[in-house]
Design an enzyme around this catalytic site. Structure first.
Site, mmCIF file in Angstrom:
data_model
loop_
_atom_site.group_PDB
_atom_site.id
_atom_site.type_symbol
_atom_site.label_atom_id
_atom_site.label_comp_id
_atom_site.label_asym_id
_atom_site.label_seq_id
_atom_site.Cartn_x
_atom_site.Cartn_y
_atom_site.Cartn_z
ATOM 1 N N LYS A 59 0.854 -1.199 0.000
ATOM 2 C CA LYS A 59 0.000 0.000 0.000
ATOM 3 C C LYS A 59 0.887 1.245 0.000
ATOM 4 O O LYS A 59 1.056 1.934 1.004
ATOM 5 C CB LYS A 59 -0.920 -0.024 1.223
ATOM 6 C CG LYS A 59 -2.148 0.887 1.109
ATOM 7 C CD LYS A 59 -3.074 0.654 2.285
ATOM 8 C CE LYS A 59 -4.297 1.543 2.254
ATOM 9 N NZ LYS A 59 -5.240 1.171 1.186
ATOM 10 N N GLU A 95 -8.448 -5.894 -8.877
ATOM 11 C CA GLU A 95 -9.022 -5.154 -7.755
ATOM 12 C C GLU A 95 -9.491 -3.799 -8.237
ATOM 13 O O GLU A 95 -9.245 -3.411 -9.381
ATOM 14 C CB GLU A 95 -7.985 -4.981 -6.646
ATOM 15 C CG GLU A 95 -6.764 -4.179 -7.080
ATOM 16 C CD GLU A 95 -5.732 -3.989 -5.997
ATOM 17 O OE1 GLU A 95 -5.940 -4.481 -4.876
ATOM 18 O OE2 GLU A 95 -4.702 -3.334 -6.267
#
Length: 289
Positions: A149, A181
């Site tokens: 992330k 995603e």
């Protein structure tokens, strides 16, 4: 009381417009950093341990030697107090960069650079039982470690902007015909009373809310399969939903020009939604001030 937002930066609590970041901070120069977003329900931090574990992993993956993530929880509570958000619904943003380095260089020495920590909190009203959304598909042109992330978000920013300009609520990535995603969410599909979600790999972030949904499926004995989802087979699915810290569990009724199922929230999606909201009130998942 002033409405000025108080934030935390490198040991100090300051009004947002007084925080000064060096132009030689490697986060500014190279997007060299990681971040987390944590949900707060009625002043209680939701799943802090899971977020901290992911943050620690991501810091290790990009070799930022920040060993004090245990202080983050106390900083969040102090920011809630300073911003008059105790007992309220809010969201916390946490960012750690490698820190200031002068002169600018792609090469770094972790022994001579001090990481920078920034944290902010904002009110975020409950979105439970919110409306459905639509998603737009994009060829995945991001870097190869989307399981970390990082603050390297320009491809997601551009895809999100393009999707929003065309009336879609989220951008969803695919590569070689396989769904990965959303730009800020994980994605799930339903058919034959079973839930399907993309396999975790370097193109999929292991979302905290994703893990909650997987545990809900185990608890309710709903079959869940992690496998490749093909773009050319999306018409076979009867339900779809996306998940994320601020998204929670949101039904998807349109993918590009394809209507998903009946075009309304599906029954299994609704079950997952309701159980997720129960989890946000379970003391075992919450840390109190």
């Amino acid at each position: 009381m002033s409405n000025e937002l108080i934030c935390y930066f490198n040991g100090n609590y300051l009004p947002a417009d007084e925080i000064k970041v060096s132009p030689f901070d490697r986060g500014f120069m190279f997007a060299d950093g990681v971040y987390e977003v944590v949900r707060i329900y009625k002043g209680r931090i939701f799943l802090m341990d899971q977020h901290r574990m992911r943050l620690d992993r991501n810091l290790a993956e990009i070799k930022i030697p920040f060993e004090n993530t245990n202080i983050i929880m106390d900083i969040i509570f102090e920011l809630l107090r300073k911003n008059a958000l105790i007992g309220k619904d809010a969201v916390a943003y946490i960012q750690i960069t490698r820190g200031h380095q002068l002169p600018r260089s792609r090469i770094f020495n972790p022994d001579t650079i001090n990481p920078s920590l920034f944290i902010s909190v904002n009110d975020l009203p409950l979105i439970q039982n919110s409306d459905v959304t639509s998603v737009m598909l994009f060829e995945d042109d991001r870097w190869g470690r989307c399981d970390i992330k990082t603050i390297l978000l320009l491809p997601s920013v551009l895809a999100s902007q393009d999707a929003a300009s065309k009336g879609f609520g989220e951008a969803v990535w695919h590569q070689d015909g396989i769904i990965s995603e959303g730009s800020q969410t994980n994605i799930f599909f339903v058919k034959d009373e079973k839930i399907f979600t993309p396999l975790l790999n370097k193109r999929v972030l292991p979302g905290v809310t994703r893990s909650v949904v997987i545990n809900i499926c185990k608890k309710l004995a709903i079959p869940l399969l992690e496998e490749n989802i093909k773009v050319n087979e999306l018409n076979l699915f009867k339900e779809c939903f996306i998940t994320g810290t601020t998204t929670e569990v949101k039904p998807v009724t349109r993918i590009d020009n394809l209507t998903v199922g009946s075009g309304r929230t599906g029954k299994i999606t609704e079950v997952i939604q309701n159980e997720f909201y129960s989890e946000t009130n379970d003391p075992k998942n919450l840390i109190f001030y």
